[in-house]
Scaffold this active site. Sequence first.
Site, PDB file in Angstrom:
ATOM      1  N   ASP A  36       0.829  -1.212   0.000  1.00  0.00           N
ATOM      2  CA  ASP A  36       0.000   0.000   0.000  1.00  0.00           C
ATOM      3  C   ASP A  36       0.867   1.268   0.000  1.00  0.00           C
ATOM      4  O   ASP A  36       1.991   1.259   0.507  1.00  0.00           O
ATOM      5  CB  ASP A  36      -0.906  -0.033   1.244  1.00  0.00           C
ATOM      6  CG  ASP A  36      -2.091   0.905   1.102  1.00  0.00           C
ATOM      7  OD1 ASP A  36      -2.298   1.465   0.006  1.00  0.00           O
ATOM      8  OD2 ASP A  36      -2.813   1.084   2.098  1.00  0.00           O
ATOM      9  N   ARG A  49      -0.674   8.896 -10.182  1.00  0.00           N
ATOM     10  CA  ARG A  49      -0.745   7.682  -9.357  1.00  0.00           C
ATOM     11  C   ARG A  49      -0.047   6.489 -10.029  1.00  0.00           C
ATOM     12  O   ARG A  49       0.591   5.672  -9.358  1.00  0.00           O
ATOM     13  CB  ARG A  49      -2.212   7.318  -9.081  1.00  0.00           C
ATOM     14  CG  ARG A  49      -2.934   8.311  -8.165  1.00  0.00           C
ATOM     15  CD  ARG A  49      -4.380   7.890  -7.967  1.00  0.00           C
ATOM     16  NE  ARG A  49      -4.459   6.533  -7.424  1.00  0.00           N
ATOM     17  CZ  ARG A  49      -4.268   6.221  -6.148  1.00  0.00           C
ATOM     18  NH1 ARG A  49      -3.997   7.164  -5.268  1.00  0.00           N
ATOM     19  NH2 ARG A  49      -4.372   4.974  -5.739  1.00  0.00           N
ATOM     20  N   HIS A  53       2.565   3.279  -8.951  1.00  0.00           N
ATOM     21  CA  HIS A  53       2.452   1.828  -9.185  1.00  0.00           C
ATOM     22  C   HIS A  53       3.686   1.301  -9.934  1.00  0.00           C
ATOM     23  O   HIS A  53       4.140   0.184  -9.686  1.00  0.00           O
ATOM     24  CB  HIS A  53       1.175   1.509  -9.967  1.00  0.00           C
ATOM     25  CG  HIS A  53      -0.082   1.813  -9.193  1.00  0.00           C
ATOM     26  ND1 HIS A  53      -0.244   1.452  -7.880  1.00  0.00           N
ATOM     27  CD2 HIS A  53      -1.224   2.457  -9.552  1.00  0.00           C
ATOM     28  CE1 HIS A  53      -1.442   1.861  -7.462  1.00  0.00           C
ATOM     29  NE2 HIS A  53      -2.050   2.468  -8.448  1.00  0.00           N
ATOM     30  N   SER A  81      -7.148  -5.953  -6.002  1.00  0.00           N
ATOM     31  CA  SER A  81      -8.247  -6.585  -5.253  1.00  0.00           C
ATOM     32  C   SER A  81      -9.537  -6.545  -6.067  1.00  0.00           C
ATOM     33  O   SER A  81      -9.659  -5.745  -7.014  1.00  0.00           O
ATOM     34  CB  SER A  81      -8.452  -5.871  -3.917  1.00  0.00           C
ATOM     35  OG  SER A  81      -9.120  -4.638  -4.133  1.00  0.00           O
ATOM     36  N   LEU A 147      11.413 -20.263  -4.359  1.00  0.00           N
ATOM     37  CA  LEU A 147      10.435 -19.339  -3.761  1.00  0.00           C
ATOM     38  C   LEU A 147       9.137 -19.479  -4.546  1.00  0.00           C
ATOM     39  O   LEU A 147       9.148 -19.422  -5.771  1.00  0.00           O
ATOM     40  CB  LEU A 147      10.933 -17.890  -3.870  1.00  0.00           C
ATOM     41  CG  LEU A 147       9.927 -16.807  -3.457  1.00  0.00           C
ATOM     42  CD1 LEU A 147       9.754 -16.782  -1.931  1.00  0.00           C
ATOM     43  CD2 LEU A 147      10.368 -15.423  -3.936  1.00  0.00           C
ATOM     44  N   ARG A 200       1.688  -4.853   6.136  1.00  0.00           N
ATOM     45  CA  ARG A 200       1.000  -3.802   5.368  1.00  0.00           C
ATOM     46  C   ARG A 200       1.816  -2.523   5.453  1.00  0.00           C
ATOM     47  O   ARG A 200       2.128  -2.050   6.544  1.00  0.00           O
ATOM     48  CB  ARG A 200      -0.412  -3.553   5.895  1.00  0.00           C
ATOM     49  CG  ARG A 200      -1.123  -2.521   5.017  1.00  0.00           C
ATOM     50  CD  ARG A 200      -2.576  -2.336   5.342  1.00  0.00           C
ATOM     51  NE  ARG A 200      -3.190  -1.519   4.298  1.00  0.00           N
ATOM     52  CZ  ARG A 200      -4.440  -1.616   3.882  1.00  0.00           C
ATOM     53  NH1 ARG A 200      -5.239  -2.508   4.419  1.00  0.00           N
ATOM     54  NH2 ARG A 200      -4.903  -0.830   2.939  1.00  0.00           N
ATOM     55  N   ARG A 206      -5.535  -1.870   8.394  1.00  0.00           N
ATOM     56  CA  ARG A 206      -6.706  -2.669   8.005  1.00  0.00           C
ATOM     57  C   ARG A 206      -6.240  -3.939   7.308  1.00  0.00           C
ATOM     58  O   ARG A 206      -5.143  -3.991   6.766  1.00  0.00           O
ATOM     59  CB  ARG A 206      -7.558  -1.909   6.970  1.00  0.00           C
ATOM     60  CG  ARG A 206      -8.299  -0.733   7.459  1.00  0.00           C
ATOM     61  CD  ARG A 206      -9.220  -0.225   6.337  1.00  0.00           C
ATOM     62  NE  ARG A 206      -8.472   0.315   5.213  1.00  0.00           N
ATOM     63  CZ  ARG A 206      -7.961   1.533   5.182  1.00  0.00           C
ATOM     64  NH1 ARG A 206      -8.126   2.331   6.210  1.00  0.00           N
ATOM     65  NH2 ARG A 206      -7.294   1.962   4.127  1.00  0.00           N
TER      66      ARG A 206
HETATM   67  C1  FPP Z   1      -2.099   0.140  -3.213  1.00  0.00           C
HETATM   68  O1  FPP Z   1      -1.599   1.460  -3.216  1.00  0.00           O
HETATM   69  C2  FPP Z   1      -1.506  -0.594  -4.307  1.00  0.00           C
HETATM   70  C3  FPP Z   1      -2.200  -1.193  -5.307  1.00  0.00           C
HETATM   71  C4  FPP Z   1      -3.669  -1.195  -5.378  1.00  0.00           C
HETATM   72  C5  FPP Z   1      -1.518  -1.857  -6.409  1.00  0.00           C
HETATM   73  C6  FPP Z   1      -0.249  -2.564  -6.042  1.00  0.00           C
HETATM   74  C7  FPP Z   1       0.437  -2.908  -7.289  1.00  0.00           C
HETATM   75  C8  FPP Z   1       1.756  -2.857  -7.494  1.00  0.00           C
HETATM   76  C9  FPP Z   1       2.772  -2.557  -6.477  1.00  0.00           C
HETATM   77  C10 FPP Z   1       2.259  -3.169  -8.826  1.00  0.00           C
HETATM   78  C11 FPP Z   1       2.700  -4.591  -8.919  1.00  0.00           C
HETATM   79  C12 FPP Z   1       1.732  -5.299  -9.688  1.00  0.00           C
HETATM   80  C13 FPP Z   1       1.799  -6.544 -10.133  1.00  0.00           C
HETATM   81  C14 FPP Z   1       0.864  -6.882 -11.169  1.00  0.00           C
HETATM   82  C15 FPP Z   1       2.688  -7.626  -9.691  1.00  0.00           C
HETATM   83  P1  FPP Z   1      -2.615   2.650  -3.412  1.00  0.00           P
HETATM   84  O2  FPP Z   1      -2.695   2.995  -4.838  1.00  0.00           O
HETATM   85  O3  FPP Z   1      -3.943   2.324  -2.800  1.00  0.00           O
HETATM   86  O4  FPP Z   1      -1.898   3.779  -2.603  1.00  0.00           O
HETATM   87  P2  FPP Z   1      -2.588   4.967  -1.824  1.00  0.00           P
HETATM   88  O5  FPP Z   1      -3.379   4.338  -0.687  1.00  0.00           O
HETATM   89  O6  FPP Z   1      -1.446   5.774  -1.357  1.00  0.00           O
HETATM   90  O7  FPP Z   1      -3.471   5.671  -2.796  1.00  0.00           O
END
Ligand code: FPP
Length: 264
Positions: A36, A49, A53, A81, A147, A200, A206
């Site tokens: 997160d 954003r 990622h 999710s 792994l 997390r 959460r």
């Molecule tokens: C939550 O951060 C993160 C996600 C919903 C996506 C996580 C994905 C990656 C790290 C990319 C790797 C992906 C693959 C396919 C292996 P957020 O966007 O909710 O952050 P915020 O709460 O700060 O907005």
Amino acid sequence: MQPAPSFPKVLPQDMDSSETPSLPQKIPTHIAIIMDGNGRWALARGLPRLAGHRAGTENLRRIIEACIEFGIKYLTLYAFSTENWGRPAEEVQGLMRILEDVIDRELQQLHDQGVQLRHIGRLDGLKPILRQKVLQAVEYTKHNDRLTLNVAFNYGGRDEIVCAIKRIIEDGVPKEAITDELISRYLFTAGVPDPDLIIRTSGELRGSNFLIWQGAYSEWYFTPTYWPDFDKEELRKAIVEYSRRERRYGGVISSGKEATTDAG
Ligand code: FPP
């Protein structure tokens, strides 16, 4: 008078003589991570954003390598999710593209490192081409055992349990045969031990529908660090913290004069 010595955070028995502090003896077999904070990481830098990622994806490599080095056998990552479909279309498409890119660019190296890739979640929501790539990647790496990397993509803990119940009914399983173990065998994670440690990042406290069955007795570790900045040293700290916890599974403390009962 000399000031009283302060106690080191890592106990001497957790250390070795090299510069990098070593790991404790008790390490988790299975670590699961809610990655997160990508959005906030990007926002703090005035970036879109999706740049967060992408930075989070770069971090995957570091953490996978650290897990291999530390001898972790299973790593589960929450990448998308069932609730993430509610994000803006551009972000959803971007995350789909990232999964495709990771498979296209990283699969061979992951394979060479002995990583077995597994997918947990529903493939049916994904584009046919992406679905096919995921299945091929799983098939290609299925004999690796250094792994096991479970990528939770289009995954939700409740959805997983609903799918399991439907399949149990379809298979005509009699009610006397329904046990914890049987249900575990019908989950997407069948054959994978429950996570010992769930991490997390980003300071949120959460569970967000992640491994709700499998995580019943997991130890949780929360850190304010955003996922793109969660590096090998942060992972090591989480493992050291885990090694100091006493897992009781609803029993009592095993050492100490007064045994304390525990609800969890
Ligand atoms: C939550 O951060 C993160 C996600 C919903 C996506 C996580 C994905 C990656 C790290 C990319 C790797 C992906 C693959 C396919 C292996 P957020 O966007 O909710 O952050 P915020 O709460 O700060 O907005």
